[in-house]
Every structure is written in structure tokens, then in C-alpha cells.
Write an enzyme that holds these catalytic residues in place. Structure first.
Site, PDB file in Angstrom:
ATOM      1  N   HIS A   1       0.797  -1.228   0.000  1.00  0.00           N
ATOM      2  CA  HIS A   1       0.000   0.000   0.000  1.00  0.00           C
ATOM      3  C   HIS A   1       0.841   1.296   0.000  1.00  0.00           C
ATOM      4  O   HIS A   1       0.601   2.195  -0.800  1.00  0.00           O
ATOM      5  CB  HIS A   1      -0.908   0.047   1.238  1.00  0.00           C
TER       6      HIS A   1
HETATM    7  C1  BDR Z   1      -2.010   0.572   5.750  1.00  0.00           C
HETATM    8  O1  BDR Z   1      -2.072  -0.124   7.001  1.00  0.00           O
HETATM    9  C2  BDR Z   1      -0.797  -0.554   7.380  1.00  0.00           C
HETATM   10  O2  BDR Z   1      -0.825  -1.870   7.855  1.00  0.00           O
HETATM   11  C3  BDR Z   1       0.084  -0.434   6.171  1.00  0.00           C
HETATM   12  O3  BDR Z   1       1.414  -0.138   6.565  1.00  0.00           O
HETATM   13  C4  BDR Z   1      -0.545   0.685   5.378  1.00  0.00           C
HETATM   14  O4  BDR Z   1      -0.048   1.937   5.781  1.00  0.00           O
HETATM   15  C5  BDR Z   1      -2.858  -0.176   4.745  1.00  0.00           C
HETATM   16  O5  BDR Z   1      -4.191  -0.211   5.156  1.00  0.00           O
END
Ligand code: BDR
Ligand code: CA
Length: 308
Positions: A235
Site C-alpha cells: 500500500h
Molecule cells: C495501511 O495499514 C498498514 O498496515 C500499512 O502499513 C498501510 O499503511 C494499509 O491499510
């Protein structure tokens, strides 16, 4: 072109690590600070992981420890996704560096206020540090170019059926940031869930991406937001792609609000009808589409940069 000065507000985090390494390698970005927050795991661990990354990449980027708890809610970390350390899967050498001797909120303020150019904040964890900074030091607003945030979604969540993890963990902080009047770009799950990295790309990075490539591939093997066989959702790296390759994305201005109470707390809500009728004004640039092939190629190229 002059490199764009950025501050990462981050909770490393395996996908945070990928985002940070790419930004360090990319000559169009100038990373001024890693400001850490508790979210994926506790802030002591995210701060240590940021130090590990700075040391591993052998760069002089300061690291500061920020808030360990959201403004109003109790933190719900996710070690099941990133491992108990937050960056399980690679044996980092012992760290000799120390975090700055000041809180991340103060460190961010100091860098923003002393910079000649406006700074872009890249928020890839909860918004807690940024919200507190905006309340304590509102003068920073004038000197922030943009806040690019990985969080939320146009529909659907990854923590429950409606809320994305970063917003879910501190909706009150996100609400302060989204209402701040600073230009906000939101990269949510509606895009990041479709920017997938597969084993083929990981192998190319491992073969041609030098020691950082090897390190990231080891982490990605242990990352549990998808799998290399079915595609992993890195992400936070998508936020970096947006900054250096906006041509890979489509965006649209929309009114986005954060639900603060009830079972849907932490959900980003965009009221399309109210926008059409003129009842609500757009306040956020929402990223709506990604060129998936172009993104994947960009991801590999960034890791291989300078290694061949
Ligand atoms: C986000 O949540 C975290 O676990 C990841 O690092 C990212 O920033 C994705 O939903
Ligand atoms: Ca993150």
C-alpha cells in the site's frame, strides 16, 4: 529538477519500508525526516525499524519517535500482517543510531519551519502526529505544500468491512487533518488493493536490486497483506509512486469526511450526491485509478535504480 522535500510520518511496517527505501533511492525526492507513530506495531518498534532502515541504507536521515497511542481510541496494532517486530523476515544488523532527542511532532515542526521550500508530508501510518502538530503549531500550515496520505477507501475496508487500518486506528486525528484546509491527496484501498506485486517482480528485484532489493524481497516473503503468489498489496509504496509518477494515476476532487462514532468509525465517506447538488464542497483529491502495469514496472525499476 530540484528534489521535492518530504517528511514521512510512518509506522514501519513492511510496506512502509518499501516506500521509504524507494524514496531514498529516487533522486526526485529528498527525505528530510522519518517521523514515527505507533500503528502496525508499538511506536518503540516502529522507531527502531525506521532507524534500521536509515542505517541499512546508510543515509543521514533523522528519525524521531512520535505518538504511541491514538488521540481517543486504543491502538489496535496488526503484528499478524507485519510480524511481531513490524519488519519480520530480514536479519538487520544491530543499530548504532539513536532517534532525535525531541518528539516527532516537534521535529516535524522544526524542519517545516526552517525549510526555505514548502514541505510535502507523506502520511503512511495513523494521522496522530500530524493532527497534534496542526493543533500545537498551526503556523506550519502555510509551509506545507501538500499532505499525501495512504489511508481510507472509496468503498470497503481492510480492518472491518468499511474502515481502512490507518484511518480506523485514529479517526479523530484523520478528521483534524482532512479538515485542516491543507491540500490533501488520499490514496486509499480503492487504488492500493489493485497495485499488486507478484513473485515475478520480487525475483527481478532480488536479482537486480542490490542489497536493498534483497532485503525488501525477504520482508515481502513474510508480509501478510496478500502473498507473492496471489499478489501483495504494498500500500504505502503507492503513495511514493503518486508523487514521482502522477501520470500513472487518475484523481478527482471529492468531499471526504471521516466517520467518528459507531460501528463504522474510521470509515472515509464521500458523499457524491451532496457534491452534485452543491451541498458539499470537495475538500480532498482522491486517487481513483492506477495504471497497474505501469505501476508494477515502476516498482521494479525503482529498486534496480543505480544497481546495474
Ligand atoms: C495501511 O495499514 C498498514 O498496515 C500499512 O502499513 C498501510 O499503511 C494499509 O491499510
Ligand atoms: Ca504504514
Amino acid at each position: 529538477m530540484k528534489a521535492r522535500p518530504i517528511i514521512f510520518d510512518t509506522d514501519p511496517g513492511i510496506d512502509d519500508a518499501a516506500a521509504i527505501v524507494i524514496a531514498i533511492k529516487d533522486p526526485d525526492l529528498d527525505v528530510k525526516l522519518l517521523s514515527t507513530v505507533g500503528a502496525n506495531v508499538e511506536v518503540e518498534k516502529t522507531c527502531m525499524n525506521a532507524l534500521r532502515l536509515a542505517e541499512f541504507m546508510d543515509v543521514d536521515i533523522p528519525v524521531a519517535k512520535g505518538c504511541g497511542e491514538p488521540l481517543m481510541r486504543k491502538l489496535r496494532p496488526c503484528p499478524e500482517v507485519h510480524g511481531v517486530t513490524g519488519m519480520d523476515g530480514y536479519d538487520f544488523p544491530p543499530v548504532t543510531r539513536k532517534p532525535l532527542d525531541k518528539h516527532a511532532v516537534v521535529a516535524m515542526r522544526d524542519i517545516i519551519m526552517s525549510s526555505e521550500e514548502k514541505i510535502t508530508l507523506v502520511v503512511i501510518g495513523t494521522h496522530t502526529n500530524v493532527a497534534i502538530m496542526l493543533k500545537m503549531y498551526p503556523e506550519v500550515k502555510e509551509k506545507i505544500e501538500e499532505i499525501v496520505t495512504m489511508g481510507g477507501a472509496l468503498a470497503g475496508g481492510n480492518t472491518n468491512s468499511t474502515a481502512e487500518f490507518n484511518i480506523y486506528n485514529d479517526p479523530h486525528a484523520a478528521d483534524i487533518v482532512f479538515k485542516s484546509g491543507i491540500p490533501i491527496t488520499m490514496l486509499g484501498l480503492n487504488v492500493t488493493n489493485y497495485a499488486l506485486i507478484y513473485r515475478k517482480e520480487a525475483e527481478a528485484i532480488k536479482a537486480r536490486g542490490g542489497k536493498a532489493g534483497e532485503m525488501i524481497c525477504s520482508l515481502l516473503e513474510h508480509y501478510r497483506s496478500g502473498s507473492l503468489d496471489a499478489g501483495v498489496r504494498v500500500h504505502d509504496a503507492v503513495a511514493v509512486a503518486y508523487m514521482v509518477r502522477p501520470d500513472l494515476f487518475k484523481t478527482e476532487m471529492m468531499p471526504v469526511e471521516i466517520a467518528l462514532d459507531g460501528p463504522a468509525a474510521g470509515t472515509t465517506v464521500s458523499d457524491f450526491r451532496a457534491m452534485e447538488s452543491g451541498e458539499k464542497k470537495p475538500n480532498v483529491k482522491v486517487v481513483t485509478e492506477v495504471d497497474q502495469e505501469g505501476y508494477t514496472q515502476w516498482f521494479v525499476d525503482e529498486f534496480c535504480r543505480g544497481e546495474e
